[in-house]
Design a protein around this motif. Sequence first.
Motif, PDB file in Angstrom:
ATOM      1  N   TRP A 185      70.683  65.009  50.175  1.00 25.49           N
ATOM      2  CA  TRP A 185      70.889  64.300  51.448  1.00 25.49           C
ATOM      3  C   TRP A 185      71.511  65.172  52.535  1.00 25.49           C
ATOM      4  O   TRP A 185      71.741  64.698  53.638  1.00 25.49           O
ATOM      5  CB  TRP A 185      71.822  63.091  51.210  1.00 25.49           C
ATOM      6  CG  TRP A 185      71.061  61.809  51.046  1.00 25.49           C
ATOM      7  CD1 TRP A 185      70.251  61.472  49.998  1.00 25.49           C
ATOM      8  CD2 TRP A 185      71.025  60.692  51.946  1.00 25.49           C
ATOM      9  NE1 TRP A 185      69.715  60.212  50.194  1.00 25.49           N
ATOM     10  CE2 TRP A 185      70.185  59.718  51.388  1.00 25.49           C
ATOM     11  CE3 TRP A 185      71.631  60.416  53.167  1.00 25.49           C
ATOM     12  CZ2 TRP A 185      69.920  58.488  52.004  1.00 25.49           C
ATOM     13  CZ3 TRP A 185      71.367  59.194  53.785  1.00 25.49           C
ATOM     14  CH2 TRP A 185      70.520  58.250  53.197  1.00 25.49           C
ATOM     15  N   MET A 188      69.844  65.426  55.966  1.00 22.69           N
ATOM     16  CA  MET A 188      69.885  64.153  56.692  1.00 22.69           C
ATOM     17  C   MET A 188      71.308  63.808  57.141  1.00 22.69           C
ATOM     18  O   MET A 188      71.512  63.292  58.234  1.00 22.69           O
ATOM     19  CB  MET A 188      69.313  63.029  55.820  1.00 22.69           C
ATOM     20  CG  MET A 188      67.839  63.248  55.462  1.00 22.69           C
ATOM     21  SD  MET A 188      67.085  61.809  54.681  1.00 22.69           S
ATOM     22  CE  MET A 188      67.814  61.845  53.053  1.00 22.69           C
ATOM     23  N   GLY A 217      67.670  58.433  55.686  1.00 23.81           N
ATOM     24  CA  GLY A 217      67.575  57.205  54.876  1.00 23.81           C
ATOM     25  C   GLY A 217      66.593  56.170  55.369  1.00 23.81           C
ATOM     26  O   GLY A 217      66.701  54.996  55.011  1.00 23.81           O
ATOM     27  N   GLY A 238      58.135  54.695  51.856  1.00 28.40           N
ATOM     28  CA  GLY A 238      59.079  53.581  51.864  1.00 28.40           C
ATOM     29  C   GLY A 238      58.359  52.256  51.643  1.00 28.40           C
ATOM     30  O   GLY A 238      57.254  52.040  52.133  1.00 28.40           O
ATOM     31  N   THR A 275      63.908  50.617  56.593  1.00 30.22           N
ATOM     32  CA  THR A 275      64.540  50.932  55.313  1.00 30.22           C
ATOM     33  C   THR A 275      64.937  49.640  54.614  1.00 30.22           C
ATOM     34  O   THR A 275      65.113  48.601  55.271  1.00 30.22           O
ATOM     35  CB  THR A 275      65.785  51.823  55.505  1.00 30.22           C
ATOM     36  OG1 THR A 275      66.179  52.362  54.236  1.00 30.22           O
ATOM     37  CG2 THR A 275      66.967  51.072  56.091  1.00 30.22           C
TER      38      THR A 275
HETATM   39  C1  LIG Z   1      64.985  59.418  52.889  1.00 32.12           C
HETATM   40  C2  LIG Z   1      64.509  58.003  52.952  1.00 32.12           C
HETATM   41  N1  LIG Z   1      63.380  57.711  53.616  1.00 32.12           N
HETATM   42  C3  LIG Z   1      62.915  56.447  53.712  1.00 32.12           C
HETATM   43  C4  LIG Z   1      63.611  55.390  53.152  1.00 32.12           C
HETATM   44  C5  LIG Z   1      63.075  53.976  53.281  1.00 32.12           C
HETATM   45  O1  LIG Z   1      62.484  53.544  52.067  1.00 32.12           O
HETATM   46  P1  LIG Z   1      62.476  52.003  51.655  1.00 32.12           P
HETATM   47  O2  LIG Z   1      61.835  51.261  52.773  1.00 32.12           O
HETATM   48  O3  LIG Z   1      61.687  51.943  50.396  1.00 32.12           O
HETATM   49  O4  LIG Z   1      63.907  51.602  51.486  1.00 32.12           O
HETATM   50  C6  LIG Z   1      64.790  55.645  52.438  1.00 32.12           C
HETATM   51  C7  LIG Z   1      65.533  54.542  51.820  1.00 32.12           C
HETATM   52  O5  LIG Z   1      66.650  54.693  51.376  1.00 32.12           O
HETATM   53  C8  LIG Z   1      65.250  56.988  52.337  1.00 32.12           C
HETATM   54  O6  LIG Z   1      66.372  57.278  51.678  1.00 32.12           O
END
Ligand SMILES: Cc1ncc(COP(=O)(O)O)c(C=O)c1O
Length: 330
Positions: A185, A188, A217, A238, A275
């Motif tokens: 992470w 990010m 995220g 996601g 997310t």
């Molecule tokens: C790096 C990253 N990208 C995208 C997402 C979104 O994914 P989702 O919609 O499955 O939560 C997340 C979710 O935590 C993430 O950590």
Amino acid sequence: MELIRAQEIMFTHPDHAQQVSDPDYAFGAAFVADRFCPLLEASIPLVDAGLFHADAVYDVVSVSRGMFFRLEEHQARFARACDAIRVRNPYDTAQEAAILHEVVARAGLRDAYVWWTVTRGLPPMGRNDMVDPDKFENRFYAFATNFVFMFDDDQRARGIDLIVSRDRIRIPPRAVDPRAKNFHWLDMQMALFEAGDRGAEWAVLTDADGYLAEATGANIFAIVDGAVVTPDSGCLEGLTRQSVLELCRELGLPAVCRRVHADELRAAQEVFMTTTAGSIMPVRSVDSHVLSEPSGAGEISIRLHNLYWEKRWAGWHATPVRYDLAGSPT
Ligand SMILES: Cc1ncc(COP(=O)(O)O)c(C=O)c1O
């Protein structure tokens, strides 16, 4: 159109009220070393490679009004991530699902953030065994706690101030594949601090060529020439992103997964992020450039947000939580 105040509804509507029978579990429930325990008592060994090398994959599924959202798809994504980094989940799909149900049930949560991981775990004792993935003792951990919103009702209603990171790029997929949801992470998180330094609230990262990858995220979407666009690579696939693509079909909005340059984001009609912990999050400015006048969340973003919550609470992609598991022996 007014944005549905989903967080306020979760705090006040009786269908969302937590009903915990054991007060020790009021803050949440965890599953560690084959046992359930109150979240605040859960711990992991310092020598677990998940901690000291960020060597782990994980997933997060949400519960609202007593229903998991897309549980099977989250589990399937998690299984692919385990394969991608060569860890073995000690539990099969049915056992994993039962654990996820039970951490929610023990905490009596109607709205929950449910997290689980398989870490590389304990390192091998033998000197040359680091080259063999089977020599590690992979570990499974899980917990459920109150559902968290990345941005509260007021922030989602007025739109987020976003930056495109200048200091960082998203780690290239050949280094760490973002499709396997993992503990890496730092790119990010550092971009988030840059956002704070630049007076913004969140950050999105590009690849080395300036094409959007994903936000911290979260996935990123823009509305460009009337079409909803989102990057087709360099990001986690996601499940909220997948849900938005389905909602676009339902609303008759053209939606395309393709390479999206950061310049398109600054010039977009609307921008939003998606997310699990936050649903659909409208953006009002990118790099201090206000997307529309008067500034605020875009109409299409709000329509998608509202439809998402209406459908979820009506049972869309839902699996009811097995609250009967709350009292089973540990
Ligand atoms: C790096 C990253 N990208 C995208 C997402 C979104 O994914 P989702 O919609 O499955 O939560 C997340 C979710 O935590 C993430 O950590």
